[in-house]
Design a protein around this motif. Structure first.
Motif, PDB file in Angstrom:
ATOM      1  N   LEU A 292       0.405  -1.738 -11.854  1.00 21.46           N
ATOM      2  CA  LEU A 292       0.171  -1.723 -10.406  1.00 21.46           C
ATOM      3  C   LEU A 292      -0.574  -0.458  -9.984  1.00 21.46           C
ATOM      4  CD1 LEU A 292       3.619  -3.092  -9.174  1.00 21.46           C
ATOM      5  CD2 LEU A 292       1.450  -4.331  -9.272  1.00 21.46           C
ATOM      6  N   LEU A 293      -0.286   0.658 -10.629  1.00 17.64           N
ATOM      7  CA  LEU A 293      -0.977   1.910 -10.309  1.00 17.64           C
ATOM      8  C   LEU A 293      -2.462   1.827 -10.616  1.00 17.64           C
ATOM      9  CD1 LEU A 293       1.485   4.709 -11.493  1.00 17.64           C
ATOM     10  CD2 LEU A 293       0.554   4.427  -9.186  1.00 17.64           C
ATOM     11  N   ARG A 294      -2.813   1.151 -11.702  1.00 17.65           N
ATOM     12  CA  ARG A 294      -4.229   1.013 -12.057  1.00 17.65           C
ATOM     13  C   ARG A 294      -4.969   0.164 -11.030  1.00 17.65           C
ATOM     14  NH1 ARG A 294      -5.148   2.112 -17.808  1.00 17.65           N
ATOM     15  NH2 ARG A 294      -6.723   0.494 -17.963  1.00 17.65           N
ATOM     16  N   GLY A 295      -4.223  -0.647 -10.291  1.00 17.06           N
ATOM     17  CA  GLY A 295      -4.837  -1.454  -9.235  1.00 17.06           C
ATOM     18  C   GLY A 295      -4.405  -0.999  -7.861  1.00 17.06           C
ATOM     19  N   LEU A 296      -4.086   0.284  -7.718  1.00 24.89           N
ATOM     20  CA  LEU A 296      -3.552   0.826  -6.462  1.00 24.89           C
ATOM     21  C   LEU A 296      -4.400   0.397  -5.264  1.00 24.89           C
ATOM     22  CD1 LEU A 296      -1.399   2.787  -5.257  1.00 24.89           C
ATOM     23  CD2 LEU A 296      -3.122   4.593  -5.479  1.00 24.89           C
ATOM     24  N   GLY A 297      -3.732  -0.222  -4.264  1.00 27.18           N
ATOM     25  CA  GLY A 297      -4.405  -0.617  -3.038  1.00 27.18           C
ATOM     26  C   GLY A 297      -5.096  -1.962  -3.083  1.00 27.18           C
ATOM     27  N   ARG A 298      -5.063  -2.632  -4.233  1.00 30.40           N
ATOM     28  CA  ARG A 298      -5.667  -3.966  -4.315  1.00 30.40           C
ATOM     29  C   ARG A 298      -4.648  -4.973  -4.823  1.00 30.40           C
ATOM     30  NH1 ARG A 298      -6.648  -5.886  -9.393  1.00 30.40           N
ATOM     31  NH2 ARG A 298      -6.869  -4.385 -11.101  1.00 30.40           N
ATOM     32  N   VAL A 299      -4.948  -6.235  -4.621  1.00 28.08           N
ATOM     33  CA  VAL A 299      -4.061  -7.289  -5.104  1.00 28.08           C
ATOM     34  C   VAL A 299      -4.172  -7.388  -6.622  1.00 28.08           C
ATOM     35  CG1 VAL A 299      -3.535  -9.750  -5.076  1.00 28.08           C
ATOM     36  CG2 VAL A 299      -4.228  -8.607  -2.959  1.00 28.08           C
ATOM     37  N   VAL A 300      -3.037  -7.321  -7.279  1.00 24.81           N
ATOM     38  CA  VAL A 300      -2.970  -7.549  -8.727  1.00 24.81           C
ATOM     39  C   VAL A 300      -2.281  -8.894  -8.925  1.00 24.81           C
ATOM     40  CG1 VAL A 300      -2.191  -6.667 -10.947  1.00 24.81           C
ATOM     41  CG2 VAL A 300      -2.784  -5.065  -9.113  1.00 24.81           C
TER      42      VAL A 300
ATOM     43  N   ILE B 282       8.230 -12.165 -13.996  1.00 21.66           N
ATOM     44  CA  ILE B 282       7.488 -11.178 -13.211  1.00 21.66           C
ATOM     45  C   ILE B 282       8.199 -10.902 -11.895  1.00 21.66           C
ATOM     46  CG2 ILE B 282       5.341 -10.733 -11.956  1.00 21.66           C
ATOM     47  CD1 ILE B 282       3.891 -12.235 -14.186  1.00 21.66           C
ATOM     48  N   GLU B 283       8.681 -11.976 -11.225  1.00 22.77           N
ATOM     49  CA  GLU B 283       9.396 -11.791  -9.958  1.00 22.77           C
ATOM     50  C   GLU B 283      10.637 -10.922 -10.156  1.00 22.77           C
ATOM     51  OE1 GLU B 283       8.182 -14.578 -11.067  1.00 22.77           O
ATOM     52  OE2 GLU B 283       7.211 -15.722  -9.462  1.00 22.77           O
ATOM     53  N   VAL B 284      11.317 -11.110 -11.277  1.00 19.86           N
ATOM     54  CA  VAL B 284      12.521 -10.328 -11.565  1.00 19.86           C
ATOM     55  C   VAL B 284      12.172  -8.852 -11.731  1.00 19.86           C
ATOM     56  CG1 VAL B 284      14.346  -9.909 -13.261  1.00 19.86           C
ATOM     57  CG2 VAL B 284      13.781 -12.260 -12.584  1.00 19.86           C
ATOM     58  N   TYR B 285      11.129  -8.565 -12.523  1.00 20.54           N
ATOM     59  CA  TYR B 285      10.740  -7.170 -12.747  1.00 20.54           C
ATOM     60  C   TYR B 285      10.209  -6.533 -11.464  1.00 20.54           C
ATOM     61  CZ  TYR B 285      11.303  -7.752 -17.786  1.00 20.54           C
ATOM     62  OH  TYR B 285      11.818  -7.976 -19.039  1.00 20.54           O
ATOM     63  N   ILE B 286       9.458  -7.296 -10.677  1.00 18.32           N
ATOM     64  CA  ILE B 286       8.952  -6.771  -9.399  1.00 18.32           C
ATOM     65  C   ILE B 286      10.127  -6.402  -8.488  1.00 18.32           C
ATOM     66  CG2 ILE B 286       7.871  -7.454  -7.218  1.00 18.32           C
ATOM     67  CD1 ILE B 286       5.757  -6.700  -9.146  1.00 18.32           C
ATOM     68  N   ALA B 287      11.118  -7.276  -8.403  1.00 21.30           N
ATOM     69  CA  ALA B 287      12.277  -7.026  -7.540  1.00 21.30           C
ATOM     70  C   ALA B 287      13.019  -5.763  -7.982  1.00 21.30           C
ATOM     71  CB  ALA B 287      13.215  -8.225  -7.558  1.00 21.30           C
TER      72      ALA B 287
ATOM     73  N   ASP C 179      12.242   2.170  -3.524  1.00 19.57           N
ATOM     74  CA  ASP C 179      12.602   2.224  -2.101  1.00 19.57           C
ATOM     75  C   ASP C 179      12.858   3.671  -1.670  1.00 19.57           C
ATOM     76  OD1 ASP C 179      13.287   1.162   0.439  1.00 19.57           O
ATOM     77  OD2 ASP C 179      15.406   1.365  -0.052  1.00 19.57           O
ATOM     78  N   GLY C 180      12.206   4.083  -0.593  1.00 19.86           N
ATOM     79  CA  GLY C 180      12.365   5.438  -0.095  1.00 19.86           C
ATOM     80  C   GLY C 180      11.365   6.431  -0.654  1.00 19.86           C
ATOM     81  N   THR C 181      10.571   6.025  -1.652  1.00 25.11           N
ATOM     82  CA  THR C 181       9.546   6.900  -2.227  1.00 25.11           C
ATOM     83  C   THR C 181       8.208   6.622  -1.529  1.00 25.11           C
ATOM     84  OG1 THR C 181       8.640   5.439  -3.947  1.00 25.11           O
ATOM     85  CG2 THR C 181      10.733   6.547  -4.432  1.00 25.11           C
ATOM     86  N   PRO C 182       7.171   7.417  -1.815  1.00 31.38           N
ATOM     87  CA  PRO C 182       5.862   7.170  -1.194  1.00 31.38           C
ATOM     88  C   PRO C 182       5.158   5.908  -1.706  1.00 31.38           C
ATOM     89  CG  PRO C 182       6.062   9.459  -1.888  1.00 31.38           C
ATOM     90  CD  PRO C 182       7.204   8.715  -2.511  1.00 31.38           C
ATOM     91  N   LEU C 183       5.714   5.225  -2.690  1.00 31.08           N
ATOM     92  CA  LEU C 183       5.109   4.005  -3.213  1.00 31.08           C
ATOM     93  C   LEU C 183       5.904   2.787  -2.762  1.00 31.08           C
ATOM     94  CD1 LEU C 183       4.256   4.997  -6.908  1.00 31.08           C
ATOM     95  CD2 LEU C 183       2.721   4.958  -4.935  1.00 31.08           C
ATOM     96  N   ARG C 184       5.196   1.733  -2.390  1.00 27.92           N
ATOM     97  CA  ARG C 184       5.871   0.493  -2.013  1.00 27.92           C
ATOM     98  C   ARG C 184       5.049  -0.697  -2.503  1.00 27.92           C
ATOM     99  NH1 ARG C 184       2.911   2.092   2.305  1.00 27.92           N
ATOM    100  NH2 ARG C 184       1.864   0.498   3.547  1.00 27.92           N
ATOM    101  N   ILE C 185       5.746  -1.748  -2.875  1.00 31.09           N
ATOM    102  CA  ILE C 185       5.113  -2.959  -3.402  1.00 31.09           C
ATOM    103  C   ILE C 185       5.131  -4.037  -2.325  1.00 31.09           C
ATOM    104  CG2 ILE C 185       5.191  -4.738  -5.191  1.00 31.09           C
ATOM    105  CD1 ILE C 185       6.735  -2.726  -6.940  1.00 31.09           C
TER     106      ILE C 185
ATOM    107  N   GLY D 226       0.958 -16.057  -2.726  1.00 33.81           N
ATOM    108  CA  GLY D 226       0.031 -16.925  -3.424  1.00 33.81           C
ATOM    109  C   GLY D 226      -1.044 -16.197  -4.202  1.00 33.81           C
ATOM    110  N   ALA D 227      -1.089 -14.856  -4.083  1.00 38.50           N
ATOM    111  CA  ALA D 227      -2.145 -14.100  -4.759  1.00 38.50           C
ATOM    112  C   ALA D 227      -1.597 -13.114  -5.785  1.00 38.50           C
ATOM    113  CB  ALA D 227      -2.998 -13.350  -3.738  1.00 38.50           C
ATOM    114  N   GLY D 228      -0.541 -12.373  -5.416  1.00 39.22           N
ATOM    115  CA  GLY D 228       0.000 -11.393  -6.345  1.00 39.22           C
ATOM    116  C   GLY D 228       0.714 -10.278  -5.607  1.00 39.22           C
ATOM    117  N   TYR D 229       0.505  -9.051  -6.052  1.00 45.94           N
ATOM    118  CA  TYR D 229       1.217  -7.899  -5.496  1.00 45.94           C
ATOM    119  C   TYR D 229       0.264  -6.737  -5.290  1.00 45.94           C
ATOM    120  CZ  TYR D 229       5.097 -10.715  -7.183  1.00 45.94           C
ATOM    121  OH  TYR D 229       5.962 -11.760  -7.426  1.00 45.94           O
ATOM    122  N   ILE D 230       0.549  -5.925  -4.264  1.00 43.55           N
ATOM    123  CA  ILE D 230      -0.252  -4.747  -3.962  1.00 43.55           C
ATOM    124  C   ILE D 230       0.664  -3.531  -3.943  1.00 43.55           C
ATOM    125  CG2 ILE D 230      -1.922  -3.694  -2.394  1.00 43.55           C
ATOM    126  CD1 ILE D 230      -2.226  -6.445  -1.058  1.00 43.55           C
ATOM    127  N   LEU D 231       0.280  -2.497  -4.680  1.00 50.77           N
ATOM    128  CA  LEU D 231       1.011  -1.239  -4.623  1.00 50.77           C
ATOM    129  C   LEU D 231       0.319  -0.326  -3.611  1.00 50.77           C
ATOM    130  CD1 LEU D 231       3.347   0.436  -5.905  1.00 50.77           C
ATOM    131  CD2 LEU D 231       1.614   1.457  -7.390  1.00 50.77           C
TER     132      LEU D 231
END
Length: 229
Positions: A161-169, A190-195, A202-208, A213-218
């Protein structure tokens, strides 16, 4: 990250695969040069660890075909320590780095980390987002004085997710980089690991964020900073 090891020495290959998996990478192995070259025509990897001397097609020929297709995947060549000609040829054909045999596995890991960092533009192992520190060498994340408990696969997911920071992965990209061919990954893995990762961040400067229907953005509340000189 997804790594392909191409090495025909079974014992060395087994040691390479186990060592790289131990630090959290998804690793596949091919021992035949021609078969490996075919795999690289339809599969993408983040790094290739490539021996020079292989049956049916040499490592240099594999590398040449790879670069002729415009594939810029980082390649770490494994060569006989005394064979300067192989090392020079490897660099001329397009290898990113080489390592002479026999080698120390700690050096192999360090060279792999350096090549995997290259697309991010960071020379340092340390990246910070405010009070959040990510140590690529130790594969550890701390927030303030607290170390986040991230098992190998959760840390690898964070790297992706960091390598795609700010974009949909996409889920497909995550799956491809997180799991090797023989990994037993269920449809909801994947849903389990994302959760799990989302909860720990939670509470850090990073949020997912989920892009339905597309993926995840960090997202980062603060821009990244590293210890680059």
């Amino acid at each position: 990250m997804r790594i392909l090891v191409i090495e025909d020495d079974d014992d060395l290959a087994d040691a390479l695969v186990r060592r790289l998996r131990r630090v959290g990478h998804a690793v596949d192995w091919q021992s035949d040069g021609l078969t490996a070259s075919g795999v690289l025509e339809y599969e993408h990897f983040d790094l290739i660890v490539l021996d020079v001397g292989l049956p049916r097609l040499s490592g240099l020929d594999i590398l040449m075909r790879l670069r002729e297709r415009g594939d810029k995947t980082p390649v770490l060549m494994l060569t006989a320590r005394a064979d300067i000609e192989d090392r020079v040829n490897a660099l001329d054909v397009g290898a990113d780095d080489y390592l002479g045999k026999p080698f120390d596995f700690r050096e192999l890991e360090a060279r792999c980390r350096a090549l995997l960092r290259r697309p991010t533009g960071h020379a340092s192992e340390i990246t910070r987002f405010g009070g959040l520190t990510i140590d690529g060498a130790a594969r550890q994340v701390t927030f303030g004085e607290v170390r986040l408990d991230l098992p190998k696969r959760e840390y690898s997911l964070l790297e992706i997710l960091l390598r795609g920071l700010g974009r949909v992965v996409s889920k497909e990209e995550i799956s491809h980089k997180l799991f090797a061919f023989d990994d037993d990954a269920g449809p909801n893995a994947i849903e389990v690991y994302i959760a799990r990762l989302r909860k720990k961040l939670d509470g850090t400067p990073l949020r997912i964020e989920t892009s339905r229907g597309a993926g995840y953005i960090l997202h980062a509340d603060r821009p990244p900073a590293s210890d680059d000189a």
